[in-house]
Design a protein around this motif. Structure first.
Motif, PDB file in Angstrom:
ATOM      1  N   ASN A  68      37.814  35.277  51.493  1.00 25.09           N
ATOM      2  CA  ASN A  68      36.612  34.521  51.151  1.00 25.09           C
ATOM      3  C   ASN A  68      36.128  34.738  49.730  1.00 25.09           C
ATOM      4  OD1 ASN A  68      36.311  33.402  53.814  1.00 25.09           O
ATOM      5  ND2 ASN A  68      35.598  35.419  54.485  1.00 25.09           N
ATOM      6  N   LYS A  69      36.905  35.446  48.901  1.00 31.25           N
ATOM      7  CA  LYS A  69      36.467  35.729  47.540  1.00 31.25           C
ATOM      8  C   LYS A  69      37.596  35.471  46.555  1.00 31.25           C
ATOM      9  CE  LYS A  69      33.011  39.270  48.701  1.00 31.25           C
ATOM     10  NZ  LYS A  69      32.585  40.683  48.486  1.00 31.25           N
ATOM     11  N   ILE A  70      37.226  34.900  45.402  1.00 28.87           N
ATOM     12  CA  ILE A  70      38.179  34.699  44.322  1.00 28.87           C
ATOM     13  C   ILE A  70      37.539  35.136  43.014  1.00 28.87           C
ATOM     14  CG2 ILE A  70      39.516  32.829  45.372  1.00 28.87           C
ATOM     15  CD1 ILE A  70      37.783  30.864  43.855  1.00 28.87           C
ATOM     16  N   LEU A  71      38.387  35.559  42.081  1.00 26.19           N
ATOM     17  CA  LEU A  71      37.948  35.950  40.751  1.00 26.19           C
ATOM     18  C   LEU A  71      38.395  34.865  39.775  1.00 26.19           C
ATOM     19  CD1 LEU A  71      36.822  38.171  38.779  1.00 26.19           C
ATOM     20  CD2 LEU A  71      39.191  38.972  38.601  1.00 26.19           C
ATOM     21  N   ILE A  72      37.470  34.375  38.944  1.00 24.54           N
ATOM     22  CA  ILE A  72      37.833  33.376  37.943  1.00 24.54           C
ATOM     23  C   ILE A  72      37.349  33.833  36.574  1.00 24.54           C
ATOM     24  CG2 ILE A  72      37.647  31.523  39.653  1.00 24.54           C
ATOM     25  CD1 ILE A  72      35.123  30.563  38.107  1.00 24.54           C
TER      26      ILE A  72
END
Length: 195
Positions: free
Chosen positions: A176-180
């Motif tokens: 449920n988490k992404i780094l951009i």
């Protein structure tokens, strides 16, 4: 296999069979088409397939490439025309090098993808929205495995200067988490100091 001078090969991805996909970093002119060489080698360095001659019709620029667990190759870039498909900023390629025709994201023609990634369920892609040769904003989309856009995923990046706004790196951290990261001052209206 490189007929022209190649400055770098920044895109080098292994498959589950220990083959390698190599894509050169710059585009060349081939008649009226702009090309980047895409080649598959086995672990001994022997060329297995030359995708550029077989399938690649023209390309503005390929910025990133990834291989999933099924050895399908995801290309992200700008104005990629592959295996007689419609020009797109994101293309999925089968293990044999042909375009995966069931994957049809139908993203706007003025999207230039700078980054893409997979997780177990979804594909994420981001980049810059173009107006001719100028950037006019950034974008990020979430797609299912058939390329359908997930409509309830809303990520909006903006800057004080819209011409430099983009998303150029994406990494899943968990389900449920992404780094951009990229060039933007606000993400969903929240001020970002170190993006």
């Amino acid at each position: 296999p490189y007929v022209f001078s190649t400055g770098s090969i920044p895109l080098l991805s292994p498959t589950s069979k220990k083959d390698f996909i190599a894509i050169e970093g710059g585009s060349i002119k081939n008649g009226n088409n702009s090309m980047q060489t895409i080649v598959k080698y086995n672990s001994s360095g022997t060329q297995i397939s030359y995708y550029s001659d077989l399938y690649l019709k023209s390309v503005g620029l390929i910025h990133d490439a990834l291989i999933n667990e099924e050895d399908e190759l995801l290309l992200v870039g700008h104005q990629i025309e592959y295996d007689d498909g419609d020009t797109s900023c994101i293309v999925m390629i089968n293990e044999d090098g042909s375009r995966k025709k069931s994957f049809n994201p139908s993203l706007p023609k003025n999207y230039r993808c700078l980054a893409g990634t997979f997780n177990d369920e979804f594909i994420y892609a981001g980049g810059v929205i173009m107006n001719g040769y100028l950037g006019v904003g950034g974008f990020m989309v979430k797609l299912d495995k058939d390329g359908n856009k997930i409509l309830d995923f809303n990520l909006n990046v903006t800057s004080f200067n819209s011409s430099i706004t983009n998303v150029d790196f994406i990494m899943p951290l968990s389900k449920n988490k992404i780094l951009i990261s990229g060039s933007f001052d606000f993400c969903n209206g929240n001020r970002v100091l170190y993006n």
